[in-house]
Design a protein around this motif. Structure first.
Motif, PDB file in Angstrom:
ATOM      1  N   SER A 217       0.830  -1.201   0.000  1.00 14.54           N
ATOM      2  CA  SER A 217       0.000   0.000   0.000  1.00 14.54           C
ATOM      3  C   SER A 217       0.867   1.254   0.000  1.00 14.54           C
ATOM      4  CB  SER A 217      -0.931  -0.038   1.216  1.00 14.54           C
ATOM      5  OG  SER A 217      -1.389   1.241   1.519  1.00 14.54           O
ATOM      6  N   LEU A 218       1.932   1.237   0.792  1.00 15.69           N
ATOM      7  CA  LEU A 218       2.859   2.377   0.803  1.00 15.69           C
ATOM      8  C   LEU A 218       3.455   2.593  -0.585  1.00 15.69           C
ATOM      9  CD1 LEU A 218       5.046   2.226   4.011  1.00 15.69           C
ATOM     10  CD2 LEU A 218       3.584   4.092   3.231  1.00 15.69           C
ATOM     11  N   GLN A 220       2.283   1.839  -3.349  1.00 13.84           N
ATOM     12  CA  GLN A 220       1.275   2.376  -4.256  1.00 13.84           C
ATOM     13  C   GLN A 220       1.100   3.877  -4.012  1.00 13.84           C
ATOM     14  OE1 GLN A 220      -2.363   0.442  -3.362  1.00 13.84           O
ATOM     15  NE2 GLN A 220      -3.500   1.515  -4.976  1.00 13.84           N
ATOM     16  N   GLN A 221       1.107   4.274  -2.744  1.00 14.32           N
ATOM     17  CA  GLN A 221       1.000   5.704  -2.439  1.00 14.32           C
ATOM     18  C   GLN A 221       2.195   6.461  -2.999  1.00 14.32           C
ATOM     19  OE1 GLN A 221      -0.253   6.628   1.735  1.00 14.32           O
ATOM     20  NE2 GLN A 221      -0.466   4.430   1.859  1.00 14.32           N
ATOM     21  N   PHE A 222       3.371   5.874  -2.847  1.00 11.62           N
ATOM     22  CA  PHE A 222       4.569   6.536  -3.362  1.00 11.62           C
ATOM     23  C   PHE A 222       4.492   6.644  -4.877  1.00 11.62           C
ATOM     24  CE2 PHE A 222       6.856   4.984   0.591  1.00 11.62           C
ATOM     25  CZ  PHE A 222       6.746   6.206   1.197  1.00 11.62           C
ATOM     26  N   LEU A 224       1.789   7.001  -6.651  1.00 14.04           N
ATOM     27  CA  LEU A 224       0.891   8.134  -6.919  1.00 14.04           C
ATOM     28  C   LEU A 224       1.635   9.455  -6.755  1.00 14.04           C
ATOM     29  CD1 LEU A 224      -2.615   7.768  -5.239  1.00 14.04           C
ATOM     30  CD2 LEU A 224      -2.023   7.821  -7.650  1.00 14.04           C
ATOM     31  N   GLU A 225       2.353   9.541  -5.649  1.00 18.70           N
ATOM     32  CA  GLU A 225       3.056  10.796  -5.362  1.00 18.70           C
ATOM     33  C   GLU A 225       4.141  11.060  -6.390  1.00 18.70           C
ATOM     34  OE1 GLU A 225       4.481  10.875  -1.378  1.00 18.70           O
ATOM     35  OE2 GLU A 225       2.461  10.722  -0.550  1.00 18.70           O
TER      36      GLU A 225
ATOM     37  N   ARG B 144       1.257   6.994   5.422  1.00 16.39           N
ATOM     38  CA  ARG B 144       2.350   7.576   4.693  1.00 16.39           C
ATOM     39  C   ARG B 144       2.956   8.761   5.446  1.00 16.39           C
ATOM     40  NH1 ARG B 144       5.319  10.478   3.266  1.00 16.39           N
ATOM     41  NH2 ARG B 144       5.813  11.475   1.301  1.00 16.39           N
ATOM     42  N   LEU B 147       5.661   8.480   8.222  1.00 16.62           N
ATOM     43  CA  LEU B 147       7.056   8.196   7.903  1.00 16.62           C
ATOM     44  C   LEU B 147       7.910   9.458   7.912  1.00 16.62           C
ATOM     45  CD1 LEU B 147       6.685   5.539   5.088  1.00 16.62           C
ATOM     46  CD2 LEU B 147       7.076   5.202   7.519  1.00 16.62           C
ATOM     47  N   TRP B 229       3.411  19.055   1.484  1.00 15.40           N
ATOM     48  CA  TRP B 229       2.009  18.661   1.346  1.00 15.40           C
ATOM     49  C   TRP B 229       1.107  19.506   2.241  1.00 15.40           C
ATOM     50  CZ3 TRP B 229       0.632  16.264  -2.717  1.00 15.40           C
ATOM     51  CH2 TRP B 229       1.462  15.314  -3.311  1.00 15.40           C
ATOM     52  N   HIS B 259      -4.971  16.063  -8.802  1.00 19.49           N
ATOM     53  CA  HIS B 259      -4.108  14.899  -9.044  1.00 19.49           C
ATOM     54  C   HIS B 259      -4.421  13.849  -7.972  1.00 19.49           C
ATOM     55  CE1 HIS B 259      -0.624  12.304  -9.062  1.00 19.49           C
ATOM     56  NE2 HIS B 259      -0.371  12.748 -10.274  1.00 19.49           N
ATOM     57  N   PRO B 260      -4.471  12.563  -8.361  1.00 18.61           N
ATOM     58  CA  PRO B 260      -4.851  11.535  -7.383  1.00 18.61           C
ATOM     59  C   PRO B 260      -4.073  11.606  -6.074  1.00 18.61           C
ATOM     60  CG  PRO B 260      -4.610  10.560  -9.562  1.00 18.61           C
ATOM     61  CD  PRO B 260      -4.251  12.007  -9.702  1.00 18.61           C
ATOM     62  N   ALA B 261      -2.797  11.918  -6.145  1.00 26.27           N
ATOM     63  CA  ALA B 261      -1.999  11.992  -4.918  1.00 26.27           C
ATOM     64  C   ALA B 261      -2.514  13.123  -4.024  1.00 26.27           C
ATOM     65  CB  ALA B 261      -0.526  12.208  -5.250  1.00 26.27           C
ATOM     66  N   VAL B 262      -2.902  14.219  -4.641  1.00 25.10           N
ATOM     67  CA  VAL B 262      -3.404  15.364  -3.877  1.00 25.10           C
ATOM     68  C   VAL B 262      -4.821  15.070  -3.380  1.00 25.10           C
ATOM     69  CG1 VAL B 262      -3.790  17.834  -3.906  1.00 25.10           C
ATOM     70  CG2 VAL B 262      -2.044  16.847  -5.389  1.00 25.10           C
ATOM     71  N   PHE B 283      -5.083   3.519   3.896  1.00 21.36           N
ATOM     72  CA  PHE B 283      -5.185   3.968   2.514  1.00 21.36           C
ATOM     73  C   PHE B 283      -6.427   3.396   1.833  1.00 21.36           C
ATOM     74  CE2 PHE B 283      -3.581   4.348  -1.933  1.00 21.36           C
ATOM     75  CZ  PHE B 283      -3.426   5.717  -1.916  1.00 21.36           C
TER      76      PHE B 283
END
Lengths: 458, 458
Positions: A217-218, A220-222, A224-225, B144, B147, B229, B259-262, B283
């Motif tokens: 999951s992390l 995947q988040q990374f 996206l980012e 996320r 971290l 962020w 944007h999906p990340a945002v 997530f």
């Protein structure tokens, strides 16, 4: 698994109009994916093709190819096999077997997809692959960017199993009584990955039983980012970049005004563009670049692995290596264009009229000169009498006042008459040998951009 | 260490005009930091104060306090000790001893700093702490955001040892012949952290000897990004937020365009604001929220841990829990304002003149009505004859056409006469009992916002 897979297919938006190319190694992951796609895929087996790379890492690798061929024949799915000498490729390109194999597979799939008109290439990566890759990269020390995982849909690539664990895949294979081949190269080519799979991940599961899901999951988040950063960087890059005539020139003011997180990424992007990759570049290097921007001194240099960086006043200059500025010592004759090391030309002509002076053209009283004139790069201790000033000045101080960059200071052409600087070419003439008020013979020196204009000027 | 420390002090910009407050537990890290600050700090011992928390986790915890007091006396540094019953605090607030201790220490330092006018609070965290915390959080499954590591300078907090390893600190302590106390609570309060320190990190070092430095550096990068962020989210939040009258109403169109990340971060921020924290939010929950936005149905709901979410047409509605919409059944009498469950009032008056009708005022022919009128919430199967239309219609369909939100559908007041809907209050009157063309007695119904206007209207 079946229900979940159907949902994934639905959600993916991959429809019956997509021709699919599936890479099958013969291992359990790709065999399961083939079975699932054949049963529940968007096209239910139609418009499905299989590609197999016979990697020749082991002498019996063709047995895997035969297995895949047989399997496809039974299902009635077209299958293309290609033999590629991966060990040879690895030697040739100095890559690990694993990397060479991955690249060969990738090239093969893209080529087949283009030839067969497939609009999606389907891969069998699953959640544990994702978690292992994450740990592998976390431990290896690749940069922050390397932690970005694989995405389910990424351009032409589709990884519909990314949400499933290895356990689920094995359970499905068992329930469907599928057979597959074990890739015995694993132990040799992917030693590190296997250590992570068999030792580290189970141990981490002792801290958190959900570790694999968590890391995937992390990842995947990374991912996206990372995509966000790519986009964001593309937006600001035109602001950051001044020019790329000789390496990269970045605007210091713009960089300094960015949020530190963005600044670091912009600096890394600059280094990447100059080097082509980022191997061996660590965060400390970017921090060093960043402090170059903030330092008091307007001209500082820094050697990074495979990249030379210099602050030059309000610019950051990145090059693969320090620019060479060879000293030179030439002779300038009348009416003969002299080629300077930087490609420009210097021309000396006689003239009886007044000429207007500028940065690139100056005139001297001929009677005060002695031919030929000397044209050379600056030497330590050079002194100079700038026109309009009283007395001499150190050339170095003059150049500091003019905010000349380090490399210009070492390579700006000087025209000398009997050891005295007549002209700091392009910047300032000296007060020596001024043209007389009454008509006389003058020497006109002109700086020209290229050979064409030099010939034309004659 | 000494040279590096001096550079760090210089680079930090913390100058002699900063009064420093240093938290000292008595452990080797804080003892070394005290020694370094006393020797090379920006103020070289002046303007330096020490704070110690006697946490009472062990009966002999006051011995640590005495040790710190003695050490400070020897150096001539003012020292304040405060006893706080951390175990009691932990019980009271249902926190782990470690968390309670950390919070108590934090509160104490901030309070002392405010009282003494210290402009920096100095902490002894080092690189291995950073790496351990990173692994701890990676394994624990915090999001996320968790971290993101500690920064060297963060508001009032300063951590000048963040670049040093535990080994370096121990070596310095040895070279300077410093003495310190071992925190014997470690083994109990920080069991997990110790396991990571003594088992996991050394094992990971087998994969990468630089692992500690590597994780600390990642931590630092994440910290930078997290700050980005935060800033970015603050910029877009006014765009995203429609209102926060009852929970949060977010603009679906804006969210979908991000944007999906945002978008994921904006969704998380929404949940955080509604709940106050993000414990237990993963997530997958944000992904579920995100698919709510994309779903075809304009009204869907979702229960997250501690947060209720609903798509309501072009809005995303977040609340701590599903709103209660109790059914009601009331009686409306002439000239007596009726309080509706939502706090508004309904007023029935007689009138002989024409009144203009609107969303909040309608008029009926009195002779067609029978008193008292019924005012109730909608029931399944309700039918209604909207004015201007031919024949009856299901109330539900009428409300769908009006795009009424789910909660409004269940709570919109209906005024009924002999079981027939006269008025869907605030939206549409029925075609029943229209006022006659010639003068007659009419009943005027008015919707009023509050008690004041209700009294005034009478």
């Amino acid at each position: 698994v079946e229900t979940a897979f159907r949902k994934i297919v639905q959600r993916s938006g991959v429809g019956a109009d997509n021709a699919l190319l599936l890479g099958v190694s013969g291992g359990v992951d790709s065999v399961v994916l083939l079975d699932l796609l054949w049963r529940f895929g968007p096209t239910e087996g139609r418009c499905l093709q299989v590609a197999h790379l016979d990697h020749q890492i082991r002498p019996q690798s063709h047995q895997d190819a035969d297995f895949v061929q047989d399997l496809c024949d039974k299902l009635g799915v077209p299958c293309r096999v290609e033999r590629i000498d991966v060990p040879g490729l690895a030697r040739e390109r100095r890559l690990s077997l694993e990397t060479a194999g991955r690249e060969a597979r990738r090239d093969l799939l893209l080529r087949f997809a283009a030839e067969t008109g497939a609009s999606r290439i389907v891969l069998a990566h699953h959640r544990d692959d994702q978690a292992e890759t994450f740990l592998l990269r976390l431990l290896r020390g690749t940069g922050r960017t390397g932690l970005a995982g694989m995405a389910e849909l990424q351009g032409i690539w589709w990884r519909p199993l990314l949400g499933f664990s290895r356990e689920q895949i094995l359970a499905y294979a068992g329930a469907r009584k599928l057979s597959w081949v074990e890739d015995s190269t694993n132990a040799e080519t992917a030693y590190r990955r296997n250590r992570i799979r068999h030792n580290l991940l189970p141990e981490l599961a002792g801290y958190n039983p959900q570790i694999s899901r968590r890391l995937a999951s992390l990842s995947q988040q990374f991912q996206l980012e990372e995509d966000f950063w790519r986009q964001h960087l593309a937006e600001i890059w035109p602001e950051v970049l001044l020019n790329q005539e000789d390496g990269l020139r970045l605007r210091r003011q713009v960089l300094v005004g960015l949020h530190p997180a963005v600044k670091m990424r912009a600096l890394r992007e600059g280094v990447r563009r100059v080097r082509g990759d980022l191997h061996g570049i660590e965060f400390v290097h970017l921090e060093a670049l960043s402090s170059l921007l903030q330092a008091k001194s307007p001209q500082l240099e820094l050697d990074l692995p495979g990249c030379w960086a210099a602050r030059r006043y309000d610019q950051l200059w990145l090059r693969p290596s320090k620019p060479e500025t060879a000293a030179f010592n030439l002779v300038l004759q009348l009416d003969k264009p002299l080629r300077l090391p930087d490609g420009r030309f210097l021309l000396a002509r006689l003239c009886e009229e007044n000429v207007s002076e500028s940065d690139i053209q100056v005139a001297f009283e001929l009677s005060a000169l002695e031919f030929p004139l000397q044209v050379r790069s600056p030497l330590a201790g050079d002194r100079f009498w700038p026109s309009g000033m009283v007395g001499r000045k150190k050339l170095k101080n003059f150049m500091i006042d003019m905010k000349l960059e380090q490399e210009q200071r070492q390579s700006v052409p000087l025209v000398l008459n009997r050891g005295e600087i007549l002209w700091v070419v392009g910047y300032r003439r000296s007060a020596l040998a001024p043209v007389a008020d009454q008509p006389s013979q003058r020497l006109v020196l002109t700086l020209l951009q290229g050979a064409d204009s030099a010939t034309k000027a004659l």
